[in-house]
Every structure is written in C-alpha cells, then in structure tokens.
Design a protein around this motif. Structure first.
Motif, PDB file in Angstrom:
ATOM      1  N   ARG A 102       0.736  -1.035  -0.154  1.00  0.00           N
ATOM      2  CA  ARG A 102      -0.397  -0.314   0.128  1.00  0.00           C
ATOM      3  C   ARG A 102       0.385   1.020   0.280  1.00  0.00           C
ATOM      4  O   ARG A 102       0.703   1.953  -0.417  1.00  0.00           O
ATOM      5  CB  ARG A 102      -0.741  -0.027   0.757  1.00  0.00           C
ATOM      6  N   ALA A 103       1.705   1.491   0.588  1.00  0.00           N
ATOM      7  CA  ALA A 103       2.693   2.742   0.450  1.00  0.00           C
ATOM      8  C   ALA A 103       3.298   2.766  -0.567  1.00  0.00           C
ATOM      9  O   ALA A 103       3.827   4.057  -0.942  1.00  0.00           O
ATOM     10  CB  ALA A 103       3.936   1.883   1.530  1.00  0.00           C
ATOM     11  N   ASN A 104       3.375   1.558  -1.251  1.00  0.00           N
ATOM     12  CA  ASN A 104       4.252   1.992  -2.761  1.00  0.00           C
ATOM     13  C   ASN A 104       2.999   2.260  -3.209  1.00  0.00           C
ATOM     14  O   ASN A 104       3.321   1.966  -4.756  1.00  0.00           O
ATOM     15  CB  ASN A 104       4.862   1.229  -3.026  1.00  0.00           C
ATOM     16  N   GLY A 105       1.679   2.710  -3.497  1.00  0.00           N
ATOM     17  CA  GLY A 105       0.965   3.071  -4.405  1.00  0.00           C
ATOM     18  C   GLY A 105      -0.138   2.251  -4.595  1.00  0.00           C
ATOM     19  O   GLY A 105      -1.207   1.918  -5.341  1.00  0.00           O
ATOM     20  N   SER A 106      -0.311   0.567  -3.959  1.00  0.00           N
ATOM     21  CA  SER A 106      -1.563  -0.337  -4.363  1.00  0.00           C
ATOM     22  C   SER A 106      -2.524  -0.034  -3.503  1.00  0.00           C
ATOM     23  O   SER A 106      -2.363  -0.195  -1.997  1.00  0.00           O
ATOM     24  CB  SER A 106      -0.853  -1.523  -4.128  1.00  0.00           C
ATOM     25  N   PRO A 107      -3.922   0.491  -4.044  1.00  0.00           N
ATOM     26  CA  PRO A 107      -4.928   0.389  -2.400  1.00  0.00           C
ATOM     27  C   PRO A 107      -5.402  -0.255  -2.451  1.00  0.00           C
ATOM     28  O   PRO A 107      -6.217  -1.394  -2.930  1.00  0.00           O
ATOM     29  CB  PRO A 107      -5.281   1.368  -4.115  1.00  0.00           C
ATOM     30  N   ILE A 108      -4.895  -1.245  -1.658  1.00  0.00           N
ATOM     31  CA  ILE A 108      -5.815  -2.606  -0.839  1.00  0.00           C
ATOM     32  C   ILE A 108      -6.147  -2.682   0.742  1.00  0.00           C
ATOM     33  O   ILE A 108      -5.342  -1.519   1.407  1.00  0.00           O
ATOM     34  CB  ILE A 108      -4.836  -3.598  -0.702  1.00  0.00           C
ATOM     35  N   LYS A 109      -6.538  -3.337   1.261  1.00  0.00           N
ATOM     36  CA  LYS A 109      -6.920  -3.148   2.727  1.00  0.00           C
ATOM     37  C   LYS A 109      -7.472  -4.406   3.026  1.00  0.00           C
ATOM     38  O   LYS A 109      -7.755  -5.442   2.506  1.00  0.00           O
ATOM     39  CB  LYS A 109      -8.908  -2.045   2.396  1.00  0.00           C
ATOM     40  N   SER A 110      -6.416  -4.529   4.347  1.00  0.00           N
ATOM     41  CA  SER A 110      -6.576  -5.876   5.134  1.00  0.00           C
ATOM     42  C   SER A 110      -7.500  -5.891   5.728  1.00  0.00           C
ATOM     43  O   SER A 110      -7.999  -5.639   6.674  1.00  0.00           O
ATOM     44  CB  SER A 110      -5.127  -5.571   6.068  1.00  0.00           C
ATOM     45  N   VAL A 111      -8.048  -7.273   5.513  1.00  0.00           N
ATOM     46  CA  VAL A 111      -9.454  -7.224   5.636  1.00  0.00           C
ATOM     47  C   VAL A 111      -9.802  -8.283   6.925  1.00  0.00           C
ATOM     48  O   VAL A 111     -10.831  -7.899   7.932  1.00  0.00           O
ATOM     49  CB  VAL A 111     -11.398  -7.769   4.952  1.00  0.00           C
ATOM     50  N   ALA A 291       2.279  -2.534  16.263  1.00  0.00           N
ATOM     51  CA  ALA A 291       3.810  -3.628  15.762  1.00  0.00           C
ATOM     52  C   ALA A 291       3.899  -3.255  14.566  1.00  0.00           C
ATOM     53  O   ALA A 291       5.693  -2.826  14.100  1.00  0.00           O
ATOM     54  CB  ALA A 291       2.957  -4.666  15.787  1.00  0.00           C
ATOM     55  N   SER A 292       3.378  -2.808  13.557  1.00  0.00           N
ATOM     56  CA  SER A 292       3.710  -2.437  12.382  1.00  0.00           C
ATOM     57  C   SER A 292       4.329  -1.091  12.654  1.00  0.00           C
ATOM     58  O   SER A 292       5.080  -0.619  11.340  1.00  0.00           O
ATOM     59  CB  SER A 292       1.756  -2.546  11.146  1.00  0.00           C
ATOM     60  N   LYS A 293       3.746  -0.069  13.138  1.00  0.00           N
ATOM     61  CA  LYS A 293       4.488   0.886  12.754  1.00  0.00           C
ATOM     62  C   LYS A 293       6.247   0.918  13.590  1.00  0.00           C
ATOM     63  O   LYS A 293       6.993   1.852  13.292  1.00  0.00           O
ATOM     64  CB  LYS A 293       3.681   1.965  14.138  1.00  0.00           C
ATOM     65  N   ALA A 294       6.444  -0.030  14.250  1.00  0.00           N
ATOM     66  CA  ALA A 294       7.790   0.081  14.725  1.00  0.00           C
ATOM     67  C   ALA A 294       8.493  -0.271  13.475  1.00  0.00           C
ATOM     68  O   ALA A 294       9.837  -0.464  13.897  1.00  0.00           O
ATOM     69  CB  ALA A 294       7.504  -1.583  16.138  1.00  0.00           C
ATOM     70  N   ALA A 295       7.840  -1.411  13.272  1.00  0.00           N
ATOM     71  CA  ALA A 295       8.965  -2.048  11.290  1.00  0.00           C
ATOM     72  C   ALA A 295       8.971  -0.261  10.791  1.00  0.00           C
ATOM     73  O   ALA A 295       9.376  -0.610   9.716  1.00  0.00           O
ATOM     74  CB  ALA A 295       7.981  -2.465  11.119  1.00  0.00           C
ATOM     75  N   ALA A 296       8.104   0.216  10.596  1.00  0.00           N
ATOM     76  CA  ALA A 296       7.906   1.499  10.010  1.00  0.00           C
ATOM     77  C   ALA A 296       8.946   2.182   9.122  1.00  0.00           C
ATOM     78  O   ALA A 296       9.702   2.421   8.357  1.00  0.00           O
ATOM     79  CB  ALA A 296       6.869   2.885  10.285  1.00  0.00           C
ATOM     80  N   PRO A 297      10.123   2.022  10.622  1.00  0.00           N
ATOM     81  CA  PRO A 297      11.184   3.545  10.310  1.00  0.00           C
ATOM     82  C   PRO A 297      12.125   2.526   9.360  1.00  0.00           C
ATOM     83  O   PRO A 297      13.055   2.619   7.801  1.00  0.00           O
ATOM     84  CB  PRO A 297      11.921   3.216  11.756  1.00  0.00           C
ATOM     85  N   ILE A 298      12.307   0.825   9.773  1.00  0.00           N
ATOM     86  CA  ILE A 298      13.208  -0.272   8.606  1.00  0.00           C
ATOM     87  C   ILE A 298      12.815   0.388   7.321  1.00  0.00           C
ATOM     88  O   ILE A 298      13.591   0.576   6.208  1.00  0.00           O
ATOM     89  CB  ILE A 298      12.640  -1.544   8.893  1.00  0.00           C
ATOM     90  N   LEU A 299      11.664   0.335   6.806  1.00  0.00           N
ATOM     91  CA  LEU A 299      10.621   0.644   5.707  1.00  0.00           C
ATOM     92  C   LEU A 299      11.515   2.280   4.912  1.00  0.00           C
ATOM     93  O   LEU A 299      11.646   1.849   3.345  1.00  0.00           O
ATOM     94  CB  LEU A 299       9.729   0.581   5.826  1.00  0.00           C
ATOM     95  N   LEU A 304      12.334   1.169   1.144  1.00  0.00           N
ATOM     96  CA  LEU A 304      11.459   0.301   0.728  1.00  0.00           C
ATOM     97  C   LEU A 304       9.765   0.859   0.270  1.00  0.00           C
ATOM     98  O   LEU A 304       9.460   0.447  -0.176  1.00  0.00           O
ATOM     99  CB  LEU A 304      11.502  -1.063   1.147  1.00  0.00           C
ATOM    100  N   VAL A 305       9.347   2.121   0.251  1.00  0.00           N
ATOM    101  CA  VAL A 305       8.625   2.582  -0.090  1.00  0.00           C
ATOM    102  C   VAL A 305       9.333   4.582  -0.365  1.00  0.00           C
ATOM    103  O   VAL A 305      10.173   4.710   0.024  1.00  0.00           O
ATOM    104  CB  VAL A 305       7.954   3.362   1.278  1.00  0.00           C
ATOM    105  N   ARG A 306       8.420   4.728  -0.285  1.00  0.00           N
ATOM    106  CA  ARG A 306       7.998   6.047  -2.331  1.00  0.00           C
ATOM    107  C   ARG A 306       8.819   7.031  -0.870  1.00  0.00           C
ATOM    108  O   ARG A 306       7.797   7.318   0.317  1.00  0.00           O
ATOM    109  CB  ARG A 306       6.568   6.002  -2.791  1.00  0.00           C
ATOM    110  N   ARG A 307       9.514   7.669  -1.822  1.00  0.00           N
ATOM    111  CA  ARG A 307      10.180   9.437  -0.977  1.00  0.00           C
ATOM    112  C   ARG A 307       8.543  10.067  -0.309  1.00  0.00           C
ATOM    113  O   ARG A 307       8.216   9.879  -1.204  1.00  0.00           O
ATOM    114  CB  ARG A 307      11.287   9.882  -1.450  1.00  0.00           C
ATOM    115  N   GLY A 308       9.199  10.358   0.510  1.00  0.00           N
ATOM    116  CA  GLY A 308       7.439  11.722   1.357  1.00  0.00           C
ATOM    117  C   GLY A 308       6.347  10.225   1.625  1.00  0.00           C
ATOM    118  O   GLY A 308       5.282  11.096   2.336  1.00  0.00           O
ATOM    119  N   VAL A 309       6.396   9.191   1.954  1.00  0.00           N
ATOM    120  CA  VAL A 309       5.324   8.761   2.485  1.00  0.00           C
ATOM    121  C   VAL A 309       5.677   8.246   4.140  1.00  0.00           C
ATOM    122  O   VAL A 309       6.425   8.185   4.883  1.00  0.00           O
ATOM    123  CB  VAL A 309       5.323   7.308   0.985  1.00  0.00           C
TER     124      VAL A 309
END
Length: 330
Positions: A102-111, A291-299, A304-309
């Motif tokens: 999703r961070a790289n532009g795919s409009p998905i939703k985890s359900v 838990a997911s946000k704890a991994a955000a800095p490594i992305l 691994l994600v587009r600049r500015g995301v």
C-alpha cells in the motif's frame, strides 16, 4: 476427514455485519449487490486456514451460483502481485508486506487475520560456524524481497548494528532459498514455514536468530475497488474463513495431516510449523498497529517505500482496528 464445525448462525450473521462496519460500507450497497460470476482466492502453505477453506469447499457451498477458483501463492510478494494484477480477489500475505504494497501505491485493505505465527527466522546449516547475526557480516543471505522474512532480516541486521550493505542479500523465492542454504550456495537464509520447519527436520538446519516480535501476522487483503463493489461477497468469504479457522482450532491433529498432505511434507514438519502458529485471534487490535508502526522506520531507512510517504498513515488506512475491536467484544 469429515468436518465438524461448531459455527453458530448468530456468529456468522454478526461477522457479516461487523465486516460491513470494517469496510465502512452503506447498508443499501449490501442489499443491492449480486454475487459475482467468479471469485478468485489464493491459498498458501504458510496459511493453514486457507488450505482448510479450499479443502472442505466452505466458500463453494456459501456461493453456489459463483465459480470459485484458487491460485497457489509461494510467498507474500507473489500473493500481492496476484492481487494487484487482478489474478486474485483475496490475497494471503504477511501484514508488513501488505503495508509495503500500500505504501508503494497499491490501494489495498486488509480485512482479516488468518494467523499469528512465528513463521520466519534466520537459518543456517547444521554445521555452520556462525553463532550470531554479527557473524554474518560479509556473508550471503537468501531472502525473498517484499516478504516478511526479508523485512525480518533487515530489522535483525539493524538490531545487530549492521546495515543491508554489510551482507549480500540473494533474492530467491522461499523454496529456492532453502535449497541454496542446504547446498552451501548461501551462508544463511531468511526462512519461512513450512520450508523452514522442513529444513530443520530433514536437513538439521539451525535457527540462528529468532524474534517473535519481528514476525508480522498474516492478513487477507482486497483492493479498495473490490471492497466498494462487492461488500457482501467479502462478508461471505470472511464468514467461510471463520468456519475454516474454527475447524482448524478444534481439529489440530487433522489440520497437521491436511497441511502435510497438501504441502507434500512429512507430518512431523507440519506439526512443527503449527506449533509456532496461533489461530486464536482473527481480529486486528491496537497492539497490531503499534507492532506494524515499530517496523515503519526500517521501510523508510532502507528506501523500500516511495519518498515522502507517511508509513504510519498508510498503516492506519490499511488496518481499521477501531471498528474491528467491536468484533472481539461479541
């Protein structure tokens, strides 16, 4: 093997209404929707519940007028590729892989959460001299880019004071990574069950580094477009998933046999994988967001994600835990 699932009608009805809340969809859309002609799902050996869903045909019974088709996913990267290309409507992946997509532009939703497993670790051969992650500096590590094991590897290296460039990452699909490790073509492998469990049992491979906190949970995702167009179908699919999960929890021995039969691996391997798999918590929670946000800095740091995301914002958009907490209270 005949299923014997205690799955109440009330629970199914509640799940359907709760899913509608999760997706933020109006009740009129639910009433107006007709079942699609076809529904495409993936199944994966790292998602035992998907194997049960496919094996017993719960969804086929729930959607008798709809053609249900299945695609095997070898890893989160393949699963999300299928989803984004339209090859499947429902994709099974690690949650961090979904965040990355999703961070790289795919409009998905985890359900839905299909499992919470310690399904990855850094693996070395049984005769390997390496004892710590620091020993891997300058060495080759096989990993499947865009998957939980790959992100696990990056976080593990960072915790050990190493950078990605301090090792040579060899991008191989999970089964090929196992083969490369056992043949000696790489020094370590970012394993994924059941391949990891199979390597432990069949080749004596050793888990060099484990960290359950660095394992993300498994999610089923859809595109936002599909969520808008087929909310009732999503409800039906998730109700069938819940039926499969309930059977899995109540029949652990039969689940192990089914996993072994489907994957072609020994029963001992399936049991080892399932010993590291929690199927008891299908609802997302505030803890999952943290838990997911704890991994955000490594992305971000590994580009691994587009600049500015804003990755934290991406996670909030992907995981709607405020509404899913209502499911857990029922």
């Amino acid at each position: 093997m005949k299923p014997d699932v205690r799955f109440s009608l009330a629970r199914a009805r509640y799940l359907i209404s709760a899913c509608a809340l999760v997706l933020g969809l109006p009740s009129l859309a639910l009433a107006a929707e007709s079942p699609p002609a076809e529904v495409h799902l993936d199944y994966a050996y790292y998602s035992p519940v998907s194997l049960v869903l496919k094996h017993f045909g719960y969804l086929e019974k729930a959607l008798p007028q709809t053609k249900v088709s299945w695609v095997l996913s070898q890893g989160s990267n393949r699963s999300l590729e299928y989803l984004n290309s339209g090859g499947v409507d429902f994709a099974s992946s690690a949650s961090l892989a979904a965040v990355l997509s999703r961070a790289n532009g795919s409009p998905i939703k985890s359900v839905y959460v299909y499992s919470r497993a310690e399904w990855t670790a850094l693996v070395v051969r049984k005769d390997s001299p390496y004892q710590t992650i620091a020993d891997l500096k300058g060495k080759k590590i096989a990993a499947t880019k865009g998957t939980d094991p790959y992100l696990f590897t990056l976080r593990s290296l960072q915790q050990a004071g190493l950078k990605k460039d301090d090792v040579e990452l060899v991008h191989l699909q999970h089964p090929d990574g196992r083969t490369a490790l056992e043949k000696g073509d790489v020094d370590a492998w970012a394993g994924l069950d059941p391949h990891m469990a199979a390597s432990e049992v069949q080749a004596g491979s050793r888990l060099l580094y484990r960290n359950p906190a660095f394992n993300s949970y498994g999610v089923v995702s859809v595109t936002e477009k599909y969520a808008q167009e087929h909310p009732q179908t999503i409800n039906t699919v998730l109700a069938a998933y819940e039926q499969a999960r309930a059977w899995s929890v109540e029949h652990p021995q039969e689940l192990a046999k089914l996993l072994a039969d489907e994957s072609g691996l020994p029963l001992e391997v399936a049991k080892l994988q399932l010993s590291r798999t929690d199927l008891g918590s299908p609802q997302l929670s505030a803890k999952d967001v943290l838990a997911s946000k704890a991994a955000a800095p490594i992305l971000v740091s590994e580009e691994l994600v587009r600049r500015g995301v804003n990755v934290d914002q991406v996670i909030d958009q992907l995981l709607d835990t405020g509404r899913q907490q209502a499911v857990a209270r029922q």
